[in-house]
Design an enzyme around this catalytic site. Structure first.
Site, PDB file in Angstrom:
ATOM      1  N   ASN A  40      17.619  -9.410 -20.095  1.00 13.06           N
ATOM      2  CA  ASN A  40      17.197  -9.391 -21.498  1.00 13.06           C
ATOM      3  C   ASN A  40      15.982 -10.276 -21.709  1.00 13.06           C
ATOM      4  O   ASN A  40      14.893  -9.905 -21.291  1.00 13.06           O
ATOM      5  CB  ASN A  40      18.335  -9.762 -22.452  1.00 13.06           C
ATOM      6  CG  ASN A  40      18.015  -9.348 -23.892  1.00 13.06           C
ATOM      7  OD1 ASN A  40      17.367  -8.336 -24.122  1.00 13.06           O
ATOM      8  ND2 ASN A  40      18.464 -10.138 -24.855  1.00 13.06           N
ATOM      9  N   GLY A  92       9.816  -4.142 -21.342  1.00 14.11           N
ATOM     10  CA  GLY A  92       9.068  -4.338 -22.574  1.00 14.11           C
ATOM     11  C   GLY A  92       9.892  -4.296 -23.835  1.00 14.11           C
ATOM     12  O   GLY A  92       9.368  -3.972 -24.901  1.00 14.11           O
ATOM     13  N   GLY A  93      11.209  -4.585 -23.763  1.00 16.90           N
ATOM     14  CA  GLY A  93      12.006  -4.581 -24.982  1.00 16.90           C
ATOM     15  C   GLY A  93      11.953  -3.225 -25.659  1.00 16.90           C
ATOM     16  O   GLY A  93      12.028  -2.174 -25.017  1.00 16.90           O
ATOM     17  N   THR A 117      12.600  -7.889 -18.400  1.00 21.80           N
ATOM     18  CA  THR A 117      13.183  -6.666 -17.844  1.00 21.80           C
ATOM     19  C   THR A 117      12.204  -6.258 -16.747  1.00 21.80           C
ATOM     20  O   THR A 117      11.073  -6.725 -16.715  1.00 21.80           O
ATOM     21  CB  THR A 117      13.338  -5.539 -18.897  1.00 21.80           C
ATOM     22  OG1 THR A 117      14.237  -5.985 -19.913  1.00 21.80           O
ATOM     23  CG2 THR A 117      13.885  -4.250 -18.299  1.00 21.80           C
TER      24      THR A 117
END
Length: 571
Positions: A402, A473-474, A382
């Site tokens: 993603n 960073g999820g 991302t």
């Protein structure tokens, strides 16, 4: 750690009765003061790659505004940073238009194709099929980024879309040298890339990742960008490009149709706005989970006299607020066009008062004690960029495919690398996705539905200072942005905000991820005494921040020093 019987009774009593009664007599806080009507007279951009930052500055020099520059930055990142974002993915943005103070959330998130079938993501024994969810065309949602770029240009920009896309087209056509992050990403995913002929042809040189100093051209993506520049939205979602995308996806076992592409639409939504310590935080609403979680955490912390606590106590309250916000994230949130969510409750200061009362002052709360509805490390997959222009327009954009290099599937003849965002759905309710986040039926896959996201582009508006902030960073996006907001409000400058050490808790797994050096020895001992399990891990995130000091009218821009290719620049 185990709680004494007395504390178990107190905690469960507080949790079961949490609600407005806890704050009935609390005086209302004065609302935060938004930024003054003012023009900085110059501009600042912070992005993950110097070529993208320079593309945005080039468009500003041609008379564009922050929103034109955002188109230039995002499209150039599609070319030079495909491991994180691109035309085959989507983005979320929070913007503020200086001329009238309009604040809006742009939702260019991917959507599930109409033919989505949850059974396609299961193994014969009913367990999640991680390969189907993360690799190849079944893992890809219908992209939103091209539509979002066209929307920004048409509704908020000053220049033709073709002018804003020109730097990306030139870079793809003439070539660039891949940086170390991209070369390492290609090496990491080489086996998956080899499964798809068009992917191998685009990313591998002699079957391997390109060497340092390689000049890399992307003529197929250049042509797709040229068609988008000439025809706008329809150039990607109908006609030649759409036919090639669908043909490639279906030939490889996917289920897209031309109707899926033709039906894609950008959504404008009202952002979430919350007052905290004299600032107004404007952040992302669902289908982002980030803004709700950040607002819930700030509401909890707003009732804590943080300046009267020692460092370990302050961290304790922040972690416990994170824990509770992620619990609610897992249980309630989804696409607002499909799911009715109790946002009035989740965003209520009274609800936060109840949650705060359930925090024990000197002990960690085991997540197993909270009423509820082994994860991969969250990575830098991302991207985020922040922009303020000379007129005071500002935009925070978080864009993604993603996981690293998305699905690894390139649609032949388009140069478009597809996302693997289907994994962000709760494909199997109660089972974690690649970032360890759980989901409920609220985030179950349905044709045309947007999957839940952690992306949290945000503006922090104050009387004297303003910040545009976000990060990849999820699942850690939420806590990174939260910690950045708190650091800005505490007076740190852009460089200090992006460089500060980080910690993260997401309810499950019940641990605190910590960067080396984030806590001193005394704080570490005290947190462990309270019952926290501290889990060291390598640095994460790639924050990009722009700040504006209204007192001196100075802009500042900084990129995360954890990655060498980013650039924050003031023009």
């Amino acid at each position: 750690m185990s709680l004494s019987p007395r504390w178990r009774v107190v905690l469960l009593s507080l949790l079961l009765t949490a609600g407005p009664a806890f704050a009935a007599d609390r005086p209302a806080q004065a609302p935060a003061v938004a930024s003054k009507v003012q023009k900085p007279g110059h501009a600042a951009i912070a992005s993950a790659n110097f070529l993208a930052t320079n593309a945005g500055l080039e468009v500003l020099a041609k008379g564009g505004n922050a929103f034109d520059a955002a188109v230039a930055v995002a499209s150039t990142l599609s070319v030079v940073e495909p491991e994180s974002s691109g035309l085959g993915g989507g983005f979320m943005a929070v913007l503020r238009r200086a001329s009238d103070g309009r604040e809006v959330f742009i939702d260019a998130r991917e959507v599930a194709p109409a033919a989505v079938d949850p059974k396609d993501y299961l193994n014969p024994d009913g367990s999640p099929n991680r390969d189907a969810a993360l690799v190849g065309p079944l893992s890809a949602g219908i992209p939103g980024e091209p539509a979002g770029l066209a929307w920004l240009s048409e509704h908020y920009g000053k220049l033709p879309l073709a002018t804003s896309l020109a730097p990306a087209i030139r870079t793809a056509r003439d070539g660039f040298e891949p940086d170390s992050r991209l070369r390492h990403a290609i090496a990491e995913r080489a086996d998956d890339l080899r499964r798809w002929p068009a992917s191998a042809a685009k990313y591998l040189v002699g079957g391997k990742a390109p060497a340092e100093g390689t000049l890399w051209r992307d003529p197929d993506q250049a042509r797709t960008l040229q068609i988008l520049a000439r025809q706008g939205h329809e150039g990607f979602y109908q006609g030649e490009v759409a036919k090639k995308l669908v043909s490639a996806v279906r030939a490889a076992g996917g289920n897209w149709t031309e109707a899926d592409l033709a039906g894609y639409r950008v959504k404008e939504r009202a952002p979430i706005s919350i007052d905290y310590r004299g600032y107004r935080v404007v952040t992302a609403p669902p289908p982002s989970s980030g803004g709700v979680a950040i607002a819930e955490i700030l509401n909890i912390l707003r009732g804590v006299e943080m300046d009267k606590l020692d460092h370990a106590q302050r961290v304790h309250y922040v972690i416990e607020a994170m824990r509770r916000a992620f619990r609610d994230h897992n249980d309630y949130l989804g696409d607002p066009d499909f799911v009715k969510m109790p946002l009035d409750m989740l965003l209520s200061p009274f609800y936060a008062d109840g949650l705060r009362q359930s925090i024990l002052p000197d002990q960690a709360t085991p997540s197993s004690m909270l009423p509820t509805s082994g994860a991969h490390d969250p990575g830098p997959h991302t991207t985020h960029f922040s922009i303020i222009d000379k007129d005071g327009n500002m935009i925070a954009v978080t864009s993604t495919v993603n996981y690293t290099l998305g699905s690894t599937f390139v649609a032949a003849g388009t140069g478009v690398l597809l996302n693997d965002e289907m994994d962000d759905f709760a494909l199997v309710p109660g089972k974690p996705n690649v970032y360890g986040l759980l989901g409920s039926k609220a985030n179950a896959p349905v044709g045309g539905k947007r999957m839940l996201s952690s992306m949290s582009p945000s503006l922090v508006l104050g009387r004297d200072r303003t910040a545009v902030i976000g990060s990849p960073g999820g699942s850690t996006i939420i806590t990174q942005v939260l910690e950045g907001i708190l650091a800005f409000i505490d007076g740190k400058d852009a460089s200090a905000i992006v460089a500060q050490k980080r910690f993260h808790h997401q309810f499950l797994p019940d641990r605190v991820d910590v960067e080396e050096g984030v806590f001193d020895a005394a704080t570490t001992r005290e947190l462990e005494r309270m019952g926290y399990s501290l889990h060291p891990r390598s640095p994460w995130g790639f924050m990009n921040v722009v700040t504006w000091d209204h007192r001196s009218n100075a802009l500042d821009a900084a990129s995360d020093p954890r990655r060498p290719s980013g650039l924050g620049k003031v023009q």
